[in-house]
Every structure is written in C-alpha cells, then in structure tokens.
Motif scaffolding. Structure first.
Motif, PDB file in Angstrom:
ATOM      1  N   GLY A  89       0.826  -1.210   0.000  1.00 23.39           N
ATOM      2  CA  GLY A  89       0.000   0.000   0.000  1.00 23.39           C
ATOM      3  C   GLY A  89       0.856   1.255   0.000  1.00 23.39           C
ATOM      4  N   PRO A  93       0.134   5.619   5.391  1.00 21.73           N
ATOM      5  CA  PRO A  93      -0.968   4.670   5.646  1.00 21.73           C
ATOM      6  C   PRO A  93      -2.355   5.293   5.508  1.00 21.73           C
ATOM      7  CG  PRO A  93       0.318   5.071   7.654  1.00 21.73           C
ATOM      8  CD  PRO A  93       1.076   5.692   6.514  1.00 21.73           C
ATOM      9  N   LYS A  94      -2.433   6.623   5.694  1.00 21.22           N
ATOM     10  CA  LYS A  94      -3.735   7.291   5.531  1.00 21.22           C
ATOM     11  C   LYS A  94      -4.221   7.225   4.082  1.00 21.22           C
ATOM     12  CE  LYS A  94      -3.451  10.605   9.346  1.00 21.22           C
ATOM     13  NZ  LYS A  94      -2.103  11.148   9.624  1.00 21.22           N
ATOM     14  N   ALA A  96      -3.222   4.594   2.080  1.00 21.65           N
ATOM     15  CA  ALA A  96      -3.078   3.202   1.640  1.00 21.65           C
ATOM     16  C   ALA A  96      -4.447   2.543   1.443  1.00 21.65           C
ATOM     17  CB  ALA A  96      -2.255   2.415   2.659  1.00 21.65           C
ATOM     18  N   THR A  98      -7.533  -0.023   1.292  1.00 21.53           N
ATOM     19  CA  THR A  98      -8.089  -0.987   2.254  1.00 21.53           C
ATOM     20  C   THR A  98      -7.517  -2.380   2.000  1.00 21.53           C
ATOM     21  OG1 THR A  98     -10.125   0.276   2.080  1.00 21.53           O
ATOM     22  CG2 THR A  98     -10.278  -1.835   3.227  1.00 21.53           C
ATOM     23  N   THR A 100      -4.491  -3.391   2.507  1.00 20.69           N
ATOM     24  CA  THR A 100      -3.044  -3.451   2.319  1.00 20.69           C
ATOM     25  C   THR A 100      -2.352  -3.533   3.694  1.00 20.69           C
ATOM     26  OG1 THR A 100      -2.834  -1.030   2.282  1.00 20.69           O
ATOM     27  CG2 THR A 100      -3.127  -2.135   0.152  1.00 20.69           C
ATOM     28  N   ALA A 103      -2.243  -0.138   5.440  1.00 26.04           N
ATOM     29  CA  ALA A 103      -3.571   0.266   5.940  1.00 26.04           C
ATOM     30  C   ALA A 103      -3.885  -0.481   7.232  1.00 26.04           C
ATOM     31  CB  ALA A 103      -4.637   0.000   4.887  1.00 26.04           C
ATOM     32  N   ASP A 104      -3.492  -1.739   7.300  1.00 27.48           N
ATOM     33  CA  ASP A 104      -3.885  -2.579   8.444  1.00 27.48           C
ATOM     34  C   ASP A 104      -2.908  -2.505   9.625  1.00 27.48           C
ATOM     35  OD1 ASP A 104      -6.096  -3.344   7.056  1.00 27.48           O
ATOM     36  OD2 ASP A 104      -5.272  -5.266   6.374  1.00 27.48           O
TER      37      ASP A 104
END
Ligand code: ADP
Ligand code: MG
Length: 137
Positions: A89, A93-94, A96, A98, A100, A103-104
């Motif tokens: 991602g 992360p903001k 990235a 869903t 990835t 994201a997680d």
C-alpha cells in the motif's frame, strides 16, 4: 521469476505482527526465499537509505529504522517487485488502500510497517546489501 527485498520495520516487529505480514506474502504467491531478524546499525540504515540522504526526513528515518530489530526477507514470485508494492500500500498509511499491509498495520508515514524495493534494479542491490548468495534458496 523475480526477487525483491522486504523489510518488516521496527514498529511492526514491536507490535508482534511479523507472522500476519508474512502471511500476506505467502497467501499471495510470494515465497520467502531468505529471512533473518537483525538490529541495523546507524551505518547500515544510512547506507541503505542513502538515496534519501538530502530529504528532510532522513535523520528521523534512520533513527526509526535503528529503534529496534527488523526482519529482512527476499520474496520470490512472478512480478515480485510490483506485487509486493501492491500488497504494502501507499507510503502514507492514511492513503493506503483498504486491505493493504500499511492500511492494516502502519501508524504513520514514519512508522509504516514495511519496506519494499521499488524497481528490479534496486531489488538486486538491496538483496545483495543484506544477503549472500548461499543465504537465498
Ligand atoms: P516507500 O517506503 O513507500 O518506498 P520512500 O522510498 O519514498 O517510500 O521513503 C522511504 C521511507 O521514508 C518511507 O517508507 C517512510 O518511512 C519515510 N518517509 C517518506 N516520506 C516521508 C515523509 N514525507 N515524512 C516522513 N517520512 C517519510
Ligand atoms: Mg522507497
């Protein structure tokens, strides 16, 4: 068959999600061809990220990468470089997608859980930085 370098960064190691991240790779046809858990030195981190040495975030990036152990891996599979980047991602992360890894499991653009080579040429250099030929199988 392509190979790429993956690093599980100190934030993700501290969180105890090494296994969950490796599962993303193995579940998506990326085989672990080499793996080790190591503590990077300041010199290691500075030379590994030398391409970013003039960027404002360089000092923080080096400090973060030596803040605890990391897991370095060679991932092997079809289109391994692009496939790994897709599974990771976006850097932030903001942003990235869903599902990835970032994201997680990532908290911020600094502590973003994983590194992945961004081209086949860089992958070759980054793999050689961490692994000898006899460590990859
Ligand atoms: P990527 O890891 O997605 O390939 P880059 O190669 O651009 O991203 O940057 C290397 C690392 O430097 C990023 O993973 C991130 O940890 C950090 N970084 C990049 N851009 C920034 C930024 N604007 N602020 C803080 N850290 C950053
Ligand atoms: Mg990069």
């Amino acid at each position: 068959m392509e190979q790429t370098l993956s690093i599980i960064k100190p934030d993700a190691v501290k969180k105890g999600v090494i296994g969950k991240i490796i599962d993303r790779f193995e579940s998506n046809n990326l085989r672990i061809a080499a793996i080790k858990k190591i503590q990077l030195t300041q010199c290691d981190a500075q030379s590994f990220y030398a391409i970013h040495k003039d960027r404002p975030f360089f000092k923080d990036l080096v400090e973060f990468m030596i803040s605890g152990p990391v897991v370095v891996m060679v991932l092997e599979g079809q289109n391994a470089v692009a496939k790994n980047r897709e599974l990771m991602g976006a850097t932030n992360p903001k942003e990235a997608a869903t599902g990835t890894i970032r994201a997680d499991f990532a908290d911020s653009i600094d502590a973003n859980a994983v590194h992945g080579s961004d081209s086949l040429e860089n992958a070759k250099n980054e793999i050689a930085f961490f692994f000898g030929t006899r460590e990859i199988c």
